[in-house]
Design an enzyme around this catalytic site. Structure first.
Site, mmCIF file in Angstrom:
data_model
loop_
_atom_site.group_PDB
_atom_site.id
_atom_site.type_symbol
_atom_site.label_atom_id
_atom_site.label_comp_id
_atom_site.label_asym_id
_atom_site.label_seq_id
_atom_site.Cartn_x
_atom_site.Cartn_y
_atom_site.Cartn_z
ATOM 1 N N ASP A 296 -22.435 21.185 44.822
ATOM 2 C CA ASP A 296 -21.118 20.590 44.628
ATOM 3 C C ASP A 296 -20.071 21.693 44.746
ATOM 4 O O ASP A 296 -20.086 22.655 43.978
ATOM 5 C CB ASP A 296 -21.044 19.929 43.241
ATOM 6 C CG ASP A 296 -19.874 18.981 43.083
ATOM 7 O OD1 ASP A 296 -18.861 19.173 43.788
ATOM 8 O OD2 ASP A 296 -19.952 18.062 42.244
ATOM 9 N N ARG A 298 -16.715 21.086 44.623
ATOM 10 C CA ARG A 298 -15.428 20.615 44.122
ATOM 11 C C ARG A 298 -14.891 21.502 42.996
ATOM 12 O O ARG A 298 -15.656 22.173 42.305
ATOM 13 C CB ARG A 298 -15.546 19.171 43.618
ATOM 14 C CG ARG A 298 -15.752 18.154 44.712
ATOM 15 C CD ARG A 298 -15.999 16.765 44.139
ATOM 16 N NE ARG A 298 -17.260 16.683 43.416
ATOM 17 C CZ ARG A 298 -17.718 15.575 42.849
ATOM 18 N NH1 ARG A 298 -17.013 14.469 42.925
ATOM 19 N NH2 ARG A 298 -18.886 15.581 42.229
#
Length: 364
Positions: A296, A298
């Site tokens: 991930d 983000r």
């Protein structure tokens, strides 16, 4: 009228934005760290002509440790690996090293000559810049004797490595807020936030008139063009977006953050590359790793900062992802309740959801 010359000099943030845009167009950038300087070119946008100019400069290809593991290249630098370019290198070899599309059909790309000596932060800066540009995280790096002179001679953007590697959150400025009647609530309002580094804007959809002194029903939703707009059945994003807004409308108040971090932060093109790898039999996490990304990518600090700027300090978070709760709380917000959002499962995304539960800890 005359202006002070310092007022016209690009700031570090502006130079970073230039470097990101340059790499996206295939233009080299110069990165310096003290007396050490290199020229960086993104592997994805590299051209044969520019590759030819590197002959005799001892260039290396820098990739992430995730991509190196797929290629069986030793990552002597921990999070990255450096591979000397062969004498007869061509663009096809560089692209094949960076892009896993043909890994299964053409698995043998070696033998490799890994690099182990020298300064590495300029290489990490190259990887960081390609990620910022939403490109494959791989770059060709060539050493320079005098980075400033080379950048000036060739009209290239020059950047310090520490600027590219700075992990501080870029300030977000509110741009405009306007009333926006919605089908879930006529009392809707859309807020636009713009990062000072020129990256993607982010949006906050406020429903009703949430009490700033009480926990607000909130959703941090990462943009998903395929699911939100096209109705893709490969994920549950579209149903989650609509389900969250319906719930906020039924309760009379809430705030949904629409964060432009497509594909868990890797961009739409790379997400489509991941989908292609999933069609070859890899799950969503494996696909990200083969591309060279983490599970991930983000930055949840963006959502926390927007919530703060809207006046919220406590949230009832609509999520199945405990990591979001941990990230928001680490940013100083209080999550008083996790509100489940289990919608959108179908036969096309069952394996995807199972992987999110098993490998990413989602509560599904």
């Amino acid at each position: 009228m005359t202006f002070p010359t310092t007022a016209l000099i690009p700031t570090l943030t502006e130079r970073l934005a230039r470097a990101r845009a340059d790499l996206g167009m295939g233009v080299p950038v110069v990165v310096c760290d003290g007396d050490h300087a290199v020229m960086i070119l993104a592997a994805e946008t590299l051209t044969e002509q520019r590759l030819a100019t590197l002959k005799g400069m001892d260039p290396v290809l820098t990739i992430t440790a995730h991509r190196a593991a797929t290629l069986k290249v030793p990552a002597y630098d921990g999070d990255i690996a450096r591979v000397a370019l062969p004498n007869d290198v061509d663009l096809r070899w560089v692209r094949a090293m960076a892009d896993p599309a043909d890994d299964l059909s053409s698995p043998m790309k070696g033998p490799f000559k890994p690099a182990r000596e020298g300064q590495t932060d300029v290489h990490r800066a190259g990887i960081a810049l390609t990620k910022m540009a939403r490109l494959l995280p791989a770059c060709v790096v060539a050493p320079l004797d005098d980075g400033s002179a080379f950048a000036s001679m060739h009209d290239l953007t020059r950047l310090d490595a520490k600027t590219a590697l700075d992990t501080d959150l870029t300030p977000l400025d509110p741009v405009i807020s306007a009333r926006l009647p919605l089908d879930v609530s006529e009392a809707g309002r859309l807020h636009i936030f713009r990062p000072e580094d020129g990256a993607e804007e982010h949006y906050a959809i406020e429903i009703g008139n949430p009490d700033r002194a009480a926990p607000v029903l909130a959703r941090l939703h990462s943009a998903c063009f395929t699911g939100d707009v096209l109705g893709s059945l490969k994920c549950d994003c579209g149903p989650q977006l609509r389900g969250a807004m319906v719930q906020m409308g039924s309760e009379g108040a809430g705030v949904l953050l629409y964060l432009n971090q497509e594909g868990r932060g890797i961009g739409l093109a790379n997400k489509m590359r991941a989908y292609s790898l999933q069609n070859q039999g890899f799950d969503t996490v494996e696909a990200n790793h083969r591309l060279g990304f983490a599970d991930d990518e983000r930055d949840f600090r963006i959502g926390a900062e927007i919530l703060r700027k809207l006046g919220f300090s406590q949230v009832r978070l609509l999520t199945n992802n405990p990591e979001k709760i941990a990230k928001l709380e680490s940013c100083g917000l209080t999550v008083t309740e996790r509100v489940p959002l289990k919608v959108g499962e179908n036969r096309h995304n069952q394996a995807y959801l199972a992987t999110k539960a098993k490998k990413s800890g989602h509560l599904l």
